[in-house]
Write an enzyme that holds these catalytic residues in place. Structure first.
Site, PDB file in Angstrom:
ATOM      1  N   HIS A  16       0.889  -1.187  -0.104  1.00  0.00           N
ATOM      2  CA  HIS A  16       0.107   0.049   0.015  1.00  0.00           C
ATOM      3  C   HIS A  16       0.740   1.245   0.122  1.00  0.00           C
ATOM      4  O   HIS A  16       0.837   2.408  -0.828  1.00  0.00           O
ATOM      5  CB  HIS A  16      -0.897   0.090   1.337  1.00  0.00           C
ATOM      6  CG  HIS A  16      -2.009  -0.941   1.425  1.00  0.00           C
ATOM      7  ND1 HIS A  16      -2.026  -2.025   2.322  1.00  0.00           N
ATOM      8  CD2 HIS A  16      -3.032  -1.373   0.341  1.00  0.00           C
ATOM      9  CE1 HIS A  16      -3.063  -2.717   2.435  1.00  0.00           C
ATOM     10  NE2 HIS A  16      -3.675  -2.342   1.033  1.00  0.00           N
ATOM     11  N   LYS A  40     -15.601  -7.505   4.581  1.00  0.00           N
ATOM     12  CA  LYS A  40     -14.632  -8.269   5.178  1.00  0.00           C
ATOM     13  C   LYS A  40     -14.866  -8.137   6.768  1.00  0.00           C
ATOM     14  O   LYS A  40     -14.984  -7.133   7.377  1.00  0.00           O
ATOM     15  CB  LYS A  40     -13.545  -7.827   4.927  1.00  0.00           C
ATOM     16  CG  LYS A  40     -13.186  -7.936   3.198  1.00  0.00           C
ATOM     17  CD  LYS A  40     -11.662  -7.545   2.881  1.00  0.00           C
ATOM     18  CE  LYS A  40     -11.682  -7.584   1.547  1.00  0.00           C
ATOM     19  NZ  LYS A  40     -10.157  -7.137   0.847  1.00  0.00           N
ATOM     20  N   ARG A  90      -2.255  -5.710  -8.657  1.00  0.00           N
ATOM     21  CA  ARG A  90      -1.101  -6.570  -8.481  1.00  0.00           C
ATOM     22  C   ARG A  90      -0.901  -7.839  -9.719  1.00  0.00           C
ATOM     23  O   ARG A  90      -0.620  -7.657 -10.883  1.00  0.00           O
ATOM     24  CB  ARG A  90      -1.099  -7.249  -7.084  1.00  0.00           C
ATOM     25  CG  ARG A  90      -0.941  -6.552  -6.009  1.00  0.00           C
ATOM     26  CD  ARG A  90      -1.411  -6.910  -4.575  1.00  0.00           C
ATOM     27  NE  ARG A  90      -2.689  -7.033  -4.584  1.00  0.00           N
ATOM     28  CZ  ARG A  90      -3.594  -7.111  -3.523  1.00  0.00           C
ATOM     29  NH1 ARG A  90      -2.950  -7.656  -2.469  1.00  0.00           N
ATOM     30  NH2 ARG A  90      -4.839  -7.154  -3.701  1.00  0.00           N
ATOM     31  N   SER A 128      -2.725  -7.826   2.433  1.00  0.00           N
ATOM     32  CA  SER A 128      -3.020  -7.785   4.303  1.00  0.00           C
ATOM     33  C   SER A 128      -3.485  -9.106   4.698  1.00  0.00           C
ATOM     34  O   SER A 128      -2.950  -9.472   5.579  1.00  0.00           O
ATOM     35  CB  SER A 128      -4.150  -6.660   4.256  1.00  0.00           C
ATOM     36  OG  SER A 128      -3.747  -5.510   4.020  1.00  0.00           O
TER      37      SER A 128
HETATM   38  P1  ADP Z   1     -10.069  -3.716  -0.377  1.00  0.00           P
HETATM   39  O1  ADP Z   1     -10.738  -4.600   0.810  1.00  0.00           O
HETATM   40  O2  ADP Z   1     -10.756  -2.401  -0.847  1.00  0.00           O
HETATM   41  O3  ADP Z   1      -9.574  -4.497  -1.718  1.00  0.00           O
HETATM   42  P2  ADP Z   1      -7.108  -3.566   0.483  1.00  0.00           P
HETATM   43  O4  ADP Z   1      -6.784  -2.804   1.597  1.00  0.00           O
HETATM   44  O5  ADP Z   1      -6.975  -5.087   0.554  1.00  0.00           O
HETATM   45  O6  ADP Z   1      -8.938  -3.030   0.535  1.00  0.00           O
HETATM   46  O7  ADP Z   1      -6.554  -2.893  -0.765  1.00  0.00           O
HETATM   47  C1  ADP Z   1      -6.737  -1.463  -1.155  1.00  0.00           C
HETATM   48  C2  ADP Z   1      -6.401  -1.314  -2.602  1.00  0.00           C
HETATM   49  O8  ADP Z   1      -4.743  -1.507  -2.511  1.00  0.00           O
HETATM   50  C3  ADP Z   1      -6.770  -2.382  -3.452  1.00  0.00           C
HETATM   51  O9  ADP Z   1      -6.864  -1.524  -4.798  1.00  0.00           O
HETATM   52  C4  ADP Z   1      -5.535  -3.470  -3.669  1.00  0.00           C
HETATM   53  O10 ADP Z   1      -5.446  -3.953  -4.955  1.00  0.00           O
HETATM   54  C5  ADP Z   1      -4.490  -2.473  -3.526  1.00  0.00           C
HETATM   55  N1  ADP Z   1      -3.222  -3.207  -2.949  1.00  0.00           N
HETATM   56  C6  ADP Z   1      -3.245  -3.923  -1.761  1.00  0.00           C
HETATM   57  N2  ADP Z   1      -1.960  -4.557  -1.707  1.00  0.00           N
HETATM   58  C7  ADP Z   1      -1.282  -4.166  -2.824  1.00  0.00           C
HETATM   59  C8  ADP Z   1       0.084  -4.138  -3.294  1.00  0.00           C
HETATM   60  N3  ADP Z   1       0.805  -5.268  -2.343  1.00  0.00           N
HETATM   61  N4  ADP Z   1       0.437  -3.812  -4.331  1.00  0.00           N
HETATM   62  C9  ADP Z   1      -0.237  -2.620  -4.732  1.00  0.00           C
HETATM   63  N5  ADP Z   1      -1.692  -2.684  -4.567  1.00  0.00           N
HETATM   64  C10 ADP Z   1      -1.996  -3.149  -3.450  1.00  0.00           C
END
Ligand code: ADP
Length: 161
Positions: A16, A40, A90, A128
Site C-alpha cells: 500500500h 470483510k 497486482r 494484507s
Molecule cells: P480492499 O478491501 O478495498 O481490496 P485492501 O486494503 O485489500 O482493500 O486494498 C486496497 C487497494 O490496495 C486495492 O486496490 C488493492 O488492489 C491494493 N493493494 C493491496 N495490496 C497491494 C500491493 N501489495 N500492491 C499494490 N496494490 C495493493
C-alpha cells in the site's frame, strides 16, 4: 490535484505504501480512506486501522491524509471534492474485481475516474490477508509491513496466543 486511495487496510502493508509513494509523484495530495463498513470481517478495528495507517504515513507530511469513511465511496469522494480514485493492480487475479468496481463507480458518478497503479515487483504478491495469515501462524512479517504494524501484530499475538 488530489486523489483518494480507498481500501480496508487490515493492516496497511509496504505494498500500500509503495502505491502511495508512486501516486505522490503524480498528485499534490492523497487521501487514504479506510473503509468502515467493509464486507470483510477485519482483524483490526476501524480505529486501529486508521491509527496504524496514520503512523506509517506520517513521514510524508500533510500531503498524505488518512481518514475513515462509510457509505458509498463516490459520495465520499464527491464530498471531498476529489475527481480520481486510486486502486492497485497486482496480479491478473485483481483485474476482474477491480474492473467491475471501476465500471460501477463510473456509472454511478461519471465525473470521477479510477486510476490503477501497479506496485514495485517485490510487492506484487503482498496482501494484507497473507500478512495476517503468516503472522497468525507464527511467521515473521517484518519485511512486509511498517514497524508499527509489526508491533501491533505481536501485541495481538501476546494477548491471543
Ligand atoms: P480492499 O478491501 O478495498 O481490496 P485492501 O486494503 O485489500 O482493500 O486494498 C486496497 C487497494 O490496495 C486495492 O486496490 C488493492 O488492489 C491494493 N493493494 C493491496 N495490496 C497491494 C500491493 N501489495 N500492491 C499494490 N496494490 C495493493
Amino acid at each position: 490535484m488530489k486523489i483518494i486511495y480507498p481500501g480496508t487496510f487490515d493492516p496497511i502493508t509496504n505494498g500500500h505504501i509503495n502505491l502511495v509513494e508512486r501516486a505522490l509523484s503524480l498528485f499534490d495530495g492523497i487521501i487514504l480512506a479506510v473503509a468502515v463498513n467493509s464486507k470483510k470481517q477485519t482483524k483490526f478495528s476501524i480505529d486501529e486501522r486508521v491509527l496504524l495507517a496514520k503512523s506509517a504515513l506520517k513521514k510524508y507530511g500533510p500531503k498524505v491524509q488518512v481518514c475513515q469513511f462509510s457509505g458509498l465511496l463516490i459520495d465520499f469522494a464527491k464530498k471531498e471534492g476529489v475527481k480520481a480514485i486510486l486502486r492497485g493492480l497486482r496480479a491478473v487475479s485483481d483485474f476482474e474485481y477491480e474492473f467491475q468496481l471501476a465500471a460501477m463507480n463510473k456509472r454511478l458518478q461519471p465525473n470521477i475516474e479510477t486510476l490503477f497503479i501497479a506496485p514495485a515487483e517485490q510487492y506484487a504478491y503482498l496482501s494484507s490477508s497473507l500478512v495476517r495469515e503468516i503472522s497468525e501462524l507464527g511467521g515473521d512479517v517484518s519485511q512486509f509491513v511498517p514497524k508499527e504494524v509489526n508491533s501491533a501484530l505481536y501485541r495481538i499475538k501476546a494477548i491471543n496466543p
